[in-house]
Each structure stands twice: as C-alpha cells, then as structure tokens.
Design a protein around this motif. Structure first.
Motif, PDB file in Angstrom:
ATOM      1  N   MET A  83       5.490  -0.693   8.970  1.00  0.00           N
ATOM      2  CA  MET A  83       5.298  -2.084   8.526  1.00  0.00           C
ATOM      3  C   MET A  83       5.484  -2.236   7.011  1.00  0.00           C
ATOM      4  N   HIS A  84       5.309  -1.115   6.280  1.00  0.00           N
ATOM      5  CA  HIS A  84       5.407  -1.176   4.815  1.00  0.00           C
ATOM      6  C   HIS A  84       6.808  -0.859   4.300  1.00  0.00           C
ATOM      7  N   LEU A  85       7.694  -0.424   5.186  1.00  0.00           N
ATOM      8  CA  LEU A  85       8.993   0.084   4.713  1.00  0.00           C
ATOM      9  C   LEU A  85      10.086  -0.978   4.819  1.00  0.00           C
ATOM     10  N   PRO A  86      10.994  -1.024   3.836  1.00  0.00           N
ATOM     11  CA  PRO A  86      12.029  -2.058   3.834  1.00  0.00           C
ATOM     12  C   PRO A  86      13.043  -1.890   4.959  1.00  0.00           C
ATOM     13  N   ARG A 111       1.416   6.115  11.913  1.00  0.00           N
ATOM     14  CA  ARG A 111       0.661   4.907  12.253  1.00  0.00           C
ATOM     15  C   ARG A 111       0.594   4.005  11.022  1.00  0.00           C
ATOM     16  N   LEU A 112       0.896   2.741  11.195  1.00  0.00           N
ATOM     17  CA  LEU A 112       0.765   1.731  10.132  1.00  0.00           C
ATOM     18  C   LEU A 112       1.552   2.131   8.899  1.00  0.00           C
ATOM     19  N   ILE A 113       2.731   2.657   9.121  1.00  0.00           N
ATOM     20  CA  ILE A 113       3.598   3.058   8.023  1.00  0.00           C
ATOM     21  C   ILE A 113       4.892   2.256   8.037  1.00  0.00           C
ATOM     22  N   MET A 162       0.822  -1.196   0.000  1.00  0.00           N
ATOM     23  CA  MET A 162       0.000   0.000   0.000  1.00  0.00           C
ATOM     24  C   MET A 162       0.858   1.248   0.000  1.00  0.00           C
ATOM     25  N   THR A 163       1.795   1.287  -0.883  1.00  0.00           N
ATOM     26  CA  THR A 163       2.601   2.488  -1.002  1.00  0.00           C
ATOM     27  C   THR A 163       2.243   3.161  -2.313  1.00  0.00           C
ATOM     28  N   GLY A 164       2.684   4.397  -2.436  1.00  0.00           N
ATOM     29  CA  GLY A 164       2.631   5.074  -3.715  1.00  0.00           C
ATOM     30  C   GLY A 164       1.253   5.196  -4.296  1.00  0.00           C
ATOM     31  N   THR A 165       0.977   4.546  -5.400  1.00  0.00           N
ATOM     32  CA  THR A 165      -0.163   4.909  -6.230  1.00  0.00           C
ATOM     33  C   THR A 165      -1.321   3.930  -6.184  1.00  0.00           C
ATOM     34  N   GLU A 166      -1.414   3.119  -5.145  1.00  0.00           N
ATOM     35  CA  GLU A 166      -2.460   2.100  -5.175  1.00  0.00           C
ATOM     36  C   GLU A 166      -3.860   2.618  -4.861  1.00  0.00           C
ATOM     37  N   TYR A 167      -4.006   3.892  -4.521  1.00  0.00           N
ATOM     38  CA  TYR A 167      -5.330   4.429  -4.261  1.00  0.00           C
ATOM     39  C   TYR A 167      -5.871   5.119  -5.506  1.00  0.00           C
ATOM     40  N   SER A 168      -7.168   4.933  -5.816  1.00  0.00           N
ATOM     41  CA  SER A 168      -7.806   5.888  -6.700  1.00  0.00           C
ATOM     42  C   SER A 168      -8.476   6.894  -5.774  1.00  0.00           C
ATOM     43  N   VAL A 199       3.800  11.122   9.438  1.00  0.00           N
ATOM     44  CA  VAL A 199       4.357  10.548   8.207  1.00  0.00           C
ATOM     45  C   VAL A 199       3.535   9.355   7.718  1.00  0.00           C
ATOM     46  N   GLY A 200       3.297   9.317   6.385  1.00  0.00           N
ATOM     47  CA  GLY A 200       2.435   8.269   5.819  1.00  0.00           C
ATOM     48  C   GLY A 200       1.021   8.456   6.329  1.00  0.00           C
ATOM     49  N   CYS A 201       0.526   9.694   6.225  1.00  0.00           N
ATOM     50  CA  CYS A 201      -0.726  10.079   6.909  1.00  0.00           C
ATOM     51  C   CYS A 201      -1.954   9.447   6.291  1.00  0.00           C
ATOM     52  N   GLY A 202      -1.894   8.980   5.032  1.00  0.00           N
ATOM     53  CA  GLY A 202      -3.076   8.388   4.395  1.00  0.00           C
ATOM     54  C   GLY A 202      -4.246   9.346   4.463  1.00  0.00           C
ATOM     55  N   PRO A 203      -5.451   8.852   4.810  1.00  0.00           N
ATOM     56  CA  PRO A 203      -6.613   9.754   4.853  1.00  0.00           C
ATOM     57  C   PRO A 203      -6.637  10.672   6.065  1.00  0.00           C
ATOM     58  N   GLY A 204      -5.596  10.638   6.897  1.00  0.00           N
ATOM     59  CA  GLY A 204      -5.412  11.716   7.870  1.00  0.00           C
ATOM     60  C   GLY A 204      -5.849  11.452   9.296  1.00  0.00           C
ATOM     61  N   ASP A 205      -6.142  10.198   9.653  1.00  0.00           N
ATOM     62  CA  ASP A 205      -6.643   9.955  11.021  1.00  0.00           C
ATOM     63  C   ASP A 205      -5.712  10.476  12.098  1.00  0.00           C
ATOM     64  N   VAL A 206      -4.423  10.156  11.977  1.00  0.00           N
ATOM     65  CA  VAL A 206      -3.471  10.555  13.012  1.00  0.00           C
ATOM     66  C   VAL A 206      -3.296  12.078  12.986  1.00  0.00           C
ATOM     67  N   GLU A 256       4.721  14.005  -0.311  1.00  0.00           N
ATOM     68  CA  GLU A 256       6.180  13.848  -0.308  1.00  0.00           C
ATOM     69  C   GLU A 256       6.549  12.432   0.084  1.00  0.00           C
ATOM     70  N   ASN A 257       7.728  12.017  -0.357  1.00  0.00           N
ATOM     71  CA  ASN A 257       8.256  10.731   0.052  1.00  0.00           C
ATOM     72  C   ASN A 257       8.956  10.909   1.406  1.00  0.00           C
ATOM     73  N   ILE A 258       8.622  10.051   2.344  1.00  0.00           N
ATOM     74  CA  ILE A 258       9.191  10.164   3.697  1.00  0.00           C
ATOM     75  C   ILE A 258      10.723  10.210   3.664  1.00  0.00           C
ATOM     76  N   ALA A 259      11.286   9.385   2.791  1.00  0.00           N
ATOM     77  CA  ALA A 259      12.751   9.258   2.750  1.00  0.00           C
ATOM     78  C   ALA A 259      13.415  10.572   2.364  1.00  0.00           C
TER      79      ALA A 259
HETATM   80  C1  LIG Z   1      -1.617   1.684   5.649  1.00  0.00           C
HETATM   81  S1  LIG Z   1      -1.587   3.338   5.172  1.00  0.00           S
HETATM   82  C2  LIG Z   1      -1.736   4.123   6.774  1.00  0.00           C
HETATM   83  C3  LIG Z   1      -2.304   5.493   6.667  1.00  0.00           C
HETATM   84  C4  LIG Z   1      -2.487   6.235   8.005  1.00  0.00           C
HETATM   85  N1  LIG Z   1      -1.229   6.474   8.680  1.00  0.00           N
HETATM   86  C5  LIG Z   1      -3.450   5.513   8.904  1.00  0.00           C
HETATM   87  O1  LIG Z   1      -3.025   5.035   9.956  1.00  0.00           O
HETATM   88  O2  LIG Z   1      -4.639   5.415   8.533  1.00  0.00           O
HETATM   89  C6  LIG Z   1       0.118   3.660   4.749  1.00  0.00           C
HETATM   90  C7  LIG Z   1       0.309   5.012   4.061  1.00  0.00           C
HETATM   91  O3  LIG Z   1       1.694   5.260   3.935  1.00  0.00           O
HETATM   92  C8  LIG Z   1       1.934   5.894   2.683  1.00  0.00           C
HETATM   93  N2  LIG Z   1       3.327   5.651   2.335  1.00  0.00           N
HETATM   94  C9  LIG Z   1       3.953   4.469   2.164  1.00  0.00           C
HETATM   95  N3  LIG Z   1       5.253   4.645   1.858  1.00  0.00           N
HETATM   96  C10 LIG Z   1       5.468   5.987   1.865  1.00  0.00           C
HETATM   97  C11 LIG Z   1       6.606   6.810   1.634  1.00  0.00           C
HETATM   98  N4  LIG Z   1       7.802   6.291   1.352  1.00  0.00           N
HETATM   99  N5  LIG Z   1       6.463   8.161   1.714  1.00  0.00           N
HETATM  100  C12 LIG Z   1       5.261   8.708   2.020  1.00  0.00           C
HETATM  101  N6  LIG Z   1       4.151   7.967   2.242  1.00  0.00           N
HETATM  102  C13 LIG Z   1       4.246   6.631   2.156  1.00  0.00           C
HETATM  103  C14 LIG Z   1       0.935   5.235   1.747  1.00  0.00           C
HETATM  104  O4  LIG Z   1       0.656   6.057   0.620  1.00  0.00           O
HETATM  105  C15 LIG Z   1      -0.273   5.065   2.677  1.00  0.00           C
HETATM  106  O5  LIG Z   1      -1.163   6.153   2.584  1.00  0.00           O
END
Ligand SMILES: C[S@@+](CC[C@H](N)C(=O)[O-])C[C@H]1O[C@@H](n2cnc3c(N)ncnc32)[C@H](O)[C@@H]1O
Length: 276
Positions: A119-122, A115-117, A1-7, A47-54, A98-101
């Motif tokens: 887990m997706h990062l290498p 939150r929940l970010i 769930m990184t990058g462009t997977e959302y419409s 960071v990785g705010c998604g729809p903005g809950d945090v 922006e990209n977190i990195a």
């Molecule tokens: C599972 S969602 C969590 C969203 C939010 N933090 C929440 O708790 O609802 C992960 C989010 O991290 C973003 N994301 C993943 N890798 C990222 C990166 N390198 N830079 C910025 N955002 C990133 C994704 O686009 C996604 O919106």
C-alpha cells in the motif's frame, strides 16, 4: 511510513501503534500465512517487516527446521523486531536493513511474504515481480493488505465516520492506497503471477472495547498531523487522547466497530530466472 519516520523503541507512538495493530491482527495474519502454504522447514523472506509481526508468526510456522529473514529500510524498527524475536525465543529469524527494491538472494527462498507494505509503494506490481524472482519454482508469494474502505460501524457513528474519511483522504494525498487489499489480484497478475487465491479476515467487536478504542486513537494520533499539514478540516478532533472516551459516549451497548479487514492473496511461482 517509509524510511526514517520511526524513532527507536517500544515507546515511540508509531511503534506502539504498530504493536497494538499487530496484536489485533495476529490470528488473522497467522491464518493467512498457513492458508498461503507456509509450512514447517521453509525459508521465508518477510519484506517491510517493521517490528516483525509477520516474521515472528512465520518463524513459528516454519519451526526450527525453517528460517525467516525480515527486511526493512528503517534500522530503528529492526532493533524492536530483534528484541521481540529474542523475547519470544525464536532463533530461526534474522533481520536485515535493506531497501526492498534492491534485494537479491544467493539462493531462492521458498516463500516471500509481506503485510501492509504494498500500500505504501508507488509501483507494487514491479516490486512483486522483482520479489517473486527471489522465490523458487513452486514456492509461494503472499501479501496481506488493508481494505481501508471496508471499515465501518453498525449502526453508524459520526465520530468514526469522520476519522475514517479524514484518514482515507490523508492516505490518498500521500499516495498510500486505501484499497490495496482488493488491488492484490491486479498486482499479482501484472507481476506475471497466476491468479491469486484470496481471503478476507479482520477484528471487529463492541465499539467500547478498550483495544478497539485505543486502535482508533492510535491511528488518529498518526494521521492527525498529516491531515493538518494537508489543510483538512479537523475541527473538534485535535485531541486524540479524548477519542476513547468520545467513542464510549457515542456508541450504544451493541454498536459494533469493524476495523479495516486484511485481505491476503497468494500464488505459487512458475519457473523463471533465479529459480531452482
Ligand atoms: C506499515 S509498516 C508494516 C510493518 C509490518 N509489515 C507489519 O505488518 O506490522 C510498513 C513498513 O515497510 C517499511 N518499508 C517501506 N518501504 C520500504 C522499502 N522500500 N524497503 C524496505 N522497507 C520498506 C517501512 O519502514 C515500515 O516498517
């Protein structure tokens, strides 16, 4: 769930899933932010705010004298976050694509949260180390992550056990951590931070409760195509819409489902580079 997977938009199934997840975990997230020391007047980076809950939760905690910047790599999701901030009348929050990195800061933040970010990062430790460098000395670094191995039902429900197993297998195959919650301690230490304080919290309730059956169905809607691509055995599970009814049929009146708990960790930043 990184990058462009959302419409775009609230109607997108993945956005809908994140919004339901956000509602279920809202009080746990809010408490975790307060425990970590987020307080009125602070300048917070989410960071990785998604729809903005945090971001929205932090904006309420920091109040009108504080501010929150939410950052995500997916522009479409930020439209949702901005609409929600306006709906909730929270002018002290802004969102940036922006990209977190690659994040930098003109002046240090009082806190970085996510939150929940991780887990997706290498390489979450390197990311946390970089982000901690954007926080002032004495400021706060705090993350909240799922412990996906800790979800269960009591008594066991074969349907949920199978969905749980397939979800964890799919996440692992994609390189998504299923034990990021408990890994936070290691990640913080590798990032050069002090041993974090930690907390565990999450929703649970009757396995027939509509928001819990919908959560499982939404999760399975996201994971099913991944499991199919991976060639996992999804026989009998190809209709996510049927999950709520099947859960109601399988659960007894006192069966409880424990959703994945959120584990939060927080440390105070010791002095370094950008620090004031
Ligand atoms: C599972 S969602 C969590 C969203 C939010 N933090 C929440 O708790 O609802 C992960 C989010 O991290 C973003 N994301 C993943 N890798 C990222 C990166 N390198 N830079 C910025 N955002 C990133 C994704 O686009 C996604 O919106």
């Amino acid at each position: 769930m990184t990058g462009t997977e959302y419409s775009l938009g609230h109607d997108d199934p993945e956005v809908r899933r994140l919004l339901l997840q956000g509602r279920l975990y809202a009080e746990h997230t809010d408490r975790a932010l307060r425990l970590a020391g987020i307080a009125p007047g602070m300048r917070v980076l989410d960071v990785g705010c998604g729809p903005g809950d945090v971001s929205l939760a932090a904006a309420r905690v920091v109040g009108p004298t504080g501010s929150v910047t939410g950052v995500d790599a997916t522009p479409g999701i930020l439209d949702v976050a901005e609409r929600r901030a306006a709906e909730h009348d929270l002018p002290n929050v802004e969102f940036r694509s922006e990209n977190i990195a690659e994040l930098s800061a003109d002046r240090p933040y009082d806190a970085v949260a996510g939150r929940l970010i991780l887990m997706h990062l290498p390489d979450p430790a390197t990311t946390v180390e970089h982000l901690a460098g954007l926080v002032r000395t004495g400021g706060v670094v705090t993350f909240q992550e799922f412990e996906l191995t800790a979800s269960r039902t009591a008594p066991p429900m074969p349907l949920i056990d199978r969905i749980g197993d397939l979800t964890r297998q799919s996440f692992r195959a994609l390189g998504v951590s299923t034990e990021m919650g408990t890994s936070l301690h290691r990640v913080f230490r590798r990032a050069g931070l002090a041993d974090p304080r930690m907390n565990l919290s999450g929703p649970l309730g009757a396995a027939t409760a509509p928001e819990l059956t919908e959560f499982v169905a939404d999760l399975w809607r996201t994971v099913l195509p991944i499991a199919q691509r991976l060639g996992l055995d999804v026989d009998g599970l190809t209709d996510p819409d049927a999950i709520p009814e099947r859960m109601r049929a399988e659960a007894g009146p006192d069966t409880v489902v424990v959703l994945p708990p959120l584990i939060s960790a927080w440390s105070t930043v010791r002095g370094t580079s950008l620090r004031a």
